[in-house]
Design an enzyme around this catalytic site. Structure first.
Site, short mmCIF file in Angstrom:
data_model
loop_
_atom_site.label_atom_id
_atom_site.label_comp_id
_atom_site.label_asym_id
_atom_site.label_seq_id
_atom_site.Cartn_x
_atom_site.Cartn_y
_atom_site.Cartn_z
NE ARG A 1 6.29 48.87 91.38
CZ ARG A 1 6.34 47.65 92.06
NH1 ARG A 1 7.46 46.91 92.09
NH2 ARG A 1 5.01 47.22 92.72
N PRO B 1 14.29 47.05 100.12
CG PRO B 1 15.53 48.91 99.44
CD PRO B 1 14.19 48.24 99.08
CD GLU B 2 13.43 42.42 104.30
OE1 GLU B 2 14.07 42.06 105.38
OE2 GLU B 2 12.95 41.95 103.60
CG HIS C 1 12.67 55.44 86.50
ND1 HIS C 1 11.40 55.51 86.19
CD2 HIS C 1 13.12 54.82 85.62
CE1 HIS C 1 11.07 54.69 85.45
NE2 HIS C 1 12.07 54.28 84.87
#
Length: 273
Positions: A111, A2-3, A92
């Site tokens: 992650r 995500p930016e 998660h």
């Protein structure tokens, strides 16, 4: 990853879901996400706080509470989900905020690279991590003189410089490729060799590319979704990123992929000589 446009989309989505809702309890299932405070303090300080607003700086989400700001960086694959209390918890989903509305705000991160900081109200921009960030793309102080001062001694590739969050906050790998394409700049060109017009174009197209991406909900790459299943559509407009072997819309040359300082980089060999 995500930016800025993706984080902006997450921000606006969450504002519709959590504003004015009080935190009843917090469960932390992966301690390393909490960065600047112990997990025990994190839980104690956040109980009975209310989500009053959600802001963004660069790639950071900023949850405004009564007495604190909760900062959240999504890193590679972080995302937020809203669930009902008692719903099955995905393995998660590492941080769960139980709200008095019988809902849960869950931070999910396959992650486990995401980070959270709890900052006192009066220390938001004077302490890390926000104190080291550069200007927002739409800051009126982002002009050619600012960039000249930041770029003049940099011998690194311009692609690498655009990813430097201490100069312009929020640009990541995807949008750096797109910005350089519109600027007709080779991603390997030395930053200190840029001309005045190049600096003006970087500002112009940084704003243009990011604004268009925000309007389309960001770019869905790999497993990224903003929140609640919102998928970005800007990937349909990408001119070079992830387009190796496709024809450049401008000159029909095949888009190529190279590595710049360890980052996969897509560009047009003819338009960006």
């Amino acid at each position: 990853m995500p930016e800025l446009p993706e984080v902006e989309t997450v921000k606006e989505t969450l504002k519709l879901k959590i504003l004015n809702k009080k935190i009843k309890d917090i469960n932390v299932y992966y301690d390393d996400i909490i960065e600047n405070i112990s997990v025990k303090e994190f839980i104690e300080k956040l109980k009975d706080e209310t989500f009053n607003n959600v802001h963004r700086k660069g790639k950071w989400l900023i949850f405004e509470l009564n007495n604190y700001f909760l900062l959240s960086h999504l890193r590679m694959e972080g995302k937020y989900n809203i669930k009902t209390v008692g719903d099955y918890r995905n393995k998660h989903e590492h941080i769960v905020f139980t709200l008095e509305s019988n809902e849960e705000l869950r931070y999910m991160d396959t992650r486990k690279f995401g980070k959270m900081h709890l900052i006192k109200k009066d220390e938001l921009y004077t302490s890390l991590p926000l104190s080291e960030l550069g200007l927002e793309p739409w800051d009126q102080n982002l002009n050619k003189f600012y960039l000249f001062d930041k770029f003049k001694n940099k011998k690194t590739a311009i692609k690498t410089t655009l990813l430097d969050q201490t100069i312009i906050a929020g640009i990541g790998n995807i949008y750096a490729d797109e910005i350089l394409y519109f600027c007709k700049l080779n991603p390997q060109k030395r930053t200190c060799d840029l001309k005045e017009k190049d600096l003006e174009n970087i500002i112009k197209y940084t704003r243009k590319v990011l604004e268009e991406a925000i309007q389309m909900g960001g770019t869905t790459i790999r497993s990224y979704t903003s929140s609640e299943g919102v998928h970005g559509r800007f990937q349909q407009n990408l001119k070079v990123h992830n387009n190796k072997g496709k024809k450049c819309e401008n000159c029909n040359t095949l888009i190529d992929k190279i590595t710049v300082n360890g980052r996969g980089t897509f560009y047009c060999p003819k338009c960006q000589k």
